[in-house]
Every structure is written in C-alpha cells, then in structure tokens.
Design an enzyme around this catalytic site. Structure first.
Site, short mmCIF file in Angstrom:
data_model
loop_
_atom_site.label_atom_id
_atom_site.label_comp_id
_atom_site.label_asym_id
_atom_site.label_seq_id
_atom_site.Cartn_x
_atom_site.Cartn_y
_atom_site.Cartn_z
N ASN A 216 -5.66 -13.75 -2.82
CA ASN A 216 -4.22 -13.50 -2.76
C ASN A 216 -3.52 -14.74 -2.20
OD1 ASN A 216 -4.01 -13.24 0.25
ND2 ASN A 216 -5.41 -11.55 -0.15
N ASP A 285 -8.53 -5.46 -0.63
CA ASP A 285 -8.93 -4.06 -0.49
C ASP A 285 -10.17 -3.76 -1.31
OD1 ASP A 285 -6.86 -3.39 1.22
OD2 ASP A 285 -5.44 -3.16 -0.43
N PRO A 313 -14.77 -2.79 3.46
CA PRO A 313 -14.60 -2.12 4.76
C PRO A 313 -13.25 -2.49 5.36
CG PRO A 313 -16.17 -3.95 4.94
CD PRO A 313 -15.82 -3.83 3.48
N ASP A 314 -12.64 -1.54 6.07
CA ASP A 314 -11.37 -1.82 6.75
C ASP A 314 -11.72 -2.38 8.14
OD1 ASP A 314 -9.01 -1.63 8.34
OD2 ASP A 314 -8.17 -0.33 6.79
N PHE A 331 -1.24 -6.16 10.90
CA PHE A 331 -0.11 -6.73 10.17
C PHE A 331 0.10 -5.91 8.91
CE2 PHE A 331 1.90 -10.81 11.38
CZ PHE A 331 1.39 -10.89 12.67
N LYS A 345 0.69 2.76 8.48
CA LYS A 345 -0.52 2.01 8.88
C LYS A 345 -0.88 2.25 10.34
CE LYS A 345 0.18 -1.53 5.72
NZ LYS A 345 -0.35 -2.36 4.77
N LYS A 349 -4.58 3.62 10.83
CA LYS A 349 -5.59 2.73 11.45
C LYS A 349 -5.76 3.01 12.94
CE LYS A 349 -4.96 -0.60 7.90
NZ LYS A 349 -5.83 -1.57 7.25
O1 C5P Z 1 -5.04 -1.75 4.82
P1 C5P Z 1 -3.73 -2.51 4.75
O2 C5P Z 1 -3.83 -3.73 3.90
O3 C5P Z 1 -2.64 -1.59 4.34
O4 C5P Z 1 -3.40 -2.96 6.25
C1 C5P Z 1 -3.18 -4.30 6.65
C2 C5P Z 1 -3.73 -4.57 8.03
O5 C5P Z 1 -5.09 -4.17 8.08
C3 C5P Z 1 -3.77 -6.04 8.34
O6 C5P Z 1 -3.69 -6.18 9.74
C4 C5P Z 1 -5.12 -6.48 7.82
O7 C5P Z 1 -5.58 -7.66 8.48
C5 C5P Z 1 -5.97 -5.30 8.16
N1 C5P Z 1 -7.06 -5.04 7.19
C6 C5P Z 1 -8.36 -5.20 7.58
N2 C5P Z 1 -9.39 -4.92 6.71
C7 C5P Z 1 -9.11 -4.51 5.44
C8 C5P Z 1 -7.77 -4.35 5.04
C9 C5P Z 1 -6.77 -4.64 5.93
O8 C5P Z 1 -8.61 -5.59 8.72
N3 C5P Z 1 -10.11 -4.25 4.62
#
Ligand code: C5P
Length: 406
Positions: A216, A285, A313-314, A331, A345, A349
């Site tokens: 990205n 993602d 993984p998140d 963020f 979020k 999270k």
């Molecule tokens: O999941 P999303 O993209 O909506 O949320 C963004 C936040 O989650 C950012 O702080 C990003 O660094 C973190 N993130 C992460 N791991 C992922 C996706 C997002 O740490 N796989």
C-alpha cells in the site's frame, strides 16, 4: 509547508577548536541558522589555521570572536557577555587538546575562558569530539572525556569511519545535520524519560511470487516521526519497519521486516517488555494463501491468474490481548467516516486510544491532521508537519501514562 524552525529563539555559541573537521563547522552554522537559531561563532587560534572567520561571519551573520582581548564589547568582557547570552555552547570540532583544556579549567584563550565562565546551571555545554582514532582511544583522552561528562557536559559522538589522516576508526566528528538534530533533541522536554516504546511503521509487503506482491501507499513517515519524537523525549525506542526508504532516527533501534507475519513475529516477543505500543503500520489485511516459487507467467490465453487470500494476524489486537499488555495506541487510516471507523476500532481491538487520519490525504506527505479518539470522546490535532504532530502525541502519551495503571 515551510520548514520547521526547531531552534527558533535559541542562541547558540558555536566554538571551533583546531582540526580538519572545522570545514564541517561552516555547514553546521548554516544548518543551525536554517533551523531558526542565532549563532555566535567563537574560534581558537588553531581553528583559524583550518578555516577563516570570514566564512563563519558570512554564514552566521555575526562577527566572529577569536580573542579574549577583543575590545569591541563596551565592558571589554567578551567571555562574560558571550557566555551569558547563550542558550547552549556547542564545541564542534572539539580537539583532544581542547577537551583536555576544558577538563583542567584552563582560561588562557577566549573559548575555554568563556566555557569556564558560563553559568553552569543555566548554560549547557555540548562537545563534538573530532580527532585521529589513536588520539581518541588514548587513555588520557578517555579519562578526560569521562571527567568532562562527570562535570556535566554532553558528548556528541564521535562517529566511526574514514579519517582525514587515511586511517579508519572512531574519532570522526558527527555530520552537521546529525549535530543539528542532536541539539534539537537536547532542547526537547524529557517527557518520556526512561519509558520504553515499541512502534510499527510503514506498509507491509505480501509476496505473490518472487517479483510481485500486495502492498500500500504508506510511506512510514508518521511512524518514523513518532519514533524520533519519543526518542527526543528521552524514551528508549524500538521501531519495527516495513519496506520504506527512510533514514533511522538517531538512537532508535530498528528492525526491518517485509510481511505482516514477520512484523507480528518481531513485535509479539518484544511487546511485554515495553510500556507503550504504537501501531502506525499500515498492515495488509490479507496475503496470498500461497507464494508461487517462480514468477507467474502469462499463459497466452489471456486468462488472469486467480489467488486465494488468507487473513493476516492482527498485530495490535494480539498485543492488546497480552496479559502484560503495554499501553496500546492504534491508528486508523480511512478514506471516509473517520470518527465512526476509529471508534469502531477502539472497541474491536480493545485499545485505549485510536489516532485517526484520512489515509489518501496523508500518505507520503510531510503534513497530516490527526484526531485522537478514546472512550471519552475525540480531540483534533490540527494540520501540521508530521514531526510536530508526533511531538504533540508524545505529550498526550506522557499525560496518559501518568494516569494509567500500567
Ligand atoms: O485493522 P485495521 O486496519 O482496521 O486497524 C488499523 C490499526 O491496526 C493500525 O494501528 C494498524 O497498525 C493495526 N493493525 C495491526 N495488524 C493488522 C492490521 C492492523 O496491527 N493485521
């Protein structure tokens, strides 16, 4: 956006002692002036053998002082006037001889005289050594440098590398831009002194085959600015960076990764040892379920290849769920409905703070607008360059850490 004037309102006495690195002091003068400082140059006799006061007067816009007998000041006390006007005294280059003179409290020429005469509680002394590696390594110099530190001076560098004498090793003066940044950092309030921060930054790259991937537009600038601001505020900072072309902020520990899985694997074992985790990375993602071992070729039948994607993984959610979780900041880079997505979020999270920004408006740019979203509401940090916003975020974090149980 105009250049930030990080040294605006600061009056710096820049002292040059004798050494080849005097040529770098000309550039340093320019850098300090560009950053908003007023610069008063003072040179020793030995420094004048390497560079003339003419150059430094032109670059600083002020007559250079070279002698304690200079009759220009009405009171004929250059050492008193110069040292009292200064917000800091920076000696660059500081020769082995000049360091020895400082340690001994010598006062038989203007530069060491004004260092001795400075109000020690109010006017800090910073010293950038420059000398041959054997001179630097000599026990006499090492003893002097240790004493200089014990006397309250800040020693900047030296760096290692090629030397004017043809040898290679420790003793090079830091580059002008590095010295400028050290001075800027020196003046920042130490709001995060002793705190440990872990930061992710940049995009991730999810390989499809050996030459292609999914990524990205994140440039990493916001995350790198936060790492710099936190370090300037006294924190111990580890930065886990996806593929970006940015220099590592000074004194920041950097771990480079490519994919989301690698970022996850780098972050998770470190997280519990940190007090704050700031997830600025734009983590992909999804990733291709399989990476092709070889470049996918056109088959000549105009049939596009199909991929299966699997979820990454998140990282942020995983860190927030740790039993010893640090204070977590996420963020949200959105293209619309920023507040709504940021709030969503926060809940999904389970983190105490989400920083929202409009992704397409900020990717790759030097400025940004942030909105801080927490359980109590939201607050905007108005448009500014990313380092200024990062410093504002550091203030915010320092306040939150005071009240957080962590
Ligand atoms: O999941 P999303 O993209 O909506 O949320 C963004 C936040 O989650 C950012 O702080 C990003 O660094 C973190 N993130 C992460 N791991 C992922 C996706 C997002 O740490 N796989």
């Amino acid at each position: 956006m105009s250049e930030r004037q990080d040294l605006a309102g600061r009056h710096i006495v820049l002292g040059l002692s004798g050494g080849v690195a005097c040529y770098k002091a000309a550039e340093l003068t320019r850098e300090l002036v560009k950053a908003g400082a007023t610069v008063q140059v003072v040179m020793t006799e030995a420094a004048e053998a390497f560079i003339t006061p003419v150059t430094l007067q032109a670059l600083s816009g002020r007559p250079v002082y070279t002698s304690q007998w200079d009759a220009r000041p009405d009171n004929n006390m250059a050492h008193i006037n110069l040292s009292r006007e200064a917000d800091a005294i920076l000696i660059a280059p500081a020769s082995a001889d000049f360091i020895a003179r400082l340690v001994q409290g010598r006062a038989d020429e203007l530069l060491s005289l004004l260092c001795l005469a400075r109000p020690i509680e109010r006017v800090p002394l910073l010293v950038a050594p420059a000398m041959n590696r054997e001179m630097w390594a000599h026990p006499a110099t090492q003893r002097n440098v240790a004493q200089l530190r014990a006397d309250g001076a800040t020693v900047l560098g030296p760096a290692a590398g090629d030397q004017a004498c043809g040898e290679v090793g420790d003793g090079r003066m830091l580059e002008p831009a590095e010295l400028r940044d050290e001075l800027i950092a020196f003046f920042q309030p130490k709001l995060l002194a002793g705190r440990r921060l872990l930061i992710t930054a940049g995009p991730t790259f999810e390989a499809i085959d050996p030459v292609r991937g999914i990524t990205n537009h994140s440039s990493g600038k916001m995350g790198f600015a936060i790492a710099r601001a936190a370090q300037e505020a006294g924190a111990d900072v580890t930065l886990v960076a996806g593929p970006v072309h940015l220099p590592t902020p000074r004194h920041v520990r950097r771990i480079d990764v490519q994919s989301a899985q690698q970022m996850h694997d780098a972050v998770l074992p470190l997280a519990a040892r940190h007090e704050v985790f700031v997830a600025t990375a734009a983590v992909a993602d999804w990733r291709p379920a399989q990476m092709n071992a070889h470049k996918i070729k056109k088959d000549g039948k105009k049939v596009a290849p199909a991929f299966e994607l699997t979820e990454n993984p998140d990282i942020l959610a995983a860190v927030a769920a740790l039993p010893q979780a640090p204070y977590c900041v996420g963020f949200a880079a959105e293209s619309e409905h920023l507040l709504q997505h940021a709030r969503e979020k926060l809940l999904r999270k389970k983190v105490p703070l989400i920083v929202g920004n409009l992704g397409p408006a900020t990717f790759g740019r030097d400025d940004n607008t942030l909105v801080l979203v927490d359980a109590d509401g939201h607050r905007e940090l108005p448009t500014a360059d990313k380092l200024s916003l990062a410093r504002a975020l550091v203030c915010e974090l320092a306040e939150r850490l005071k009240t957080s149980a962590k």
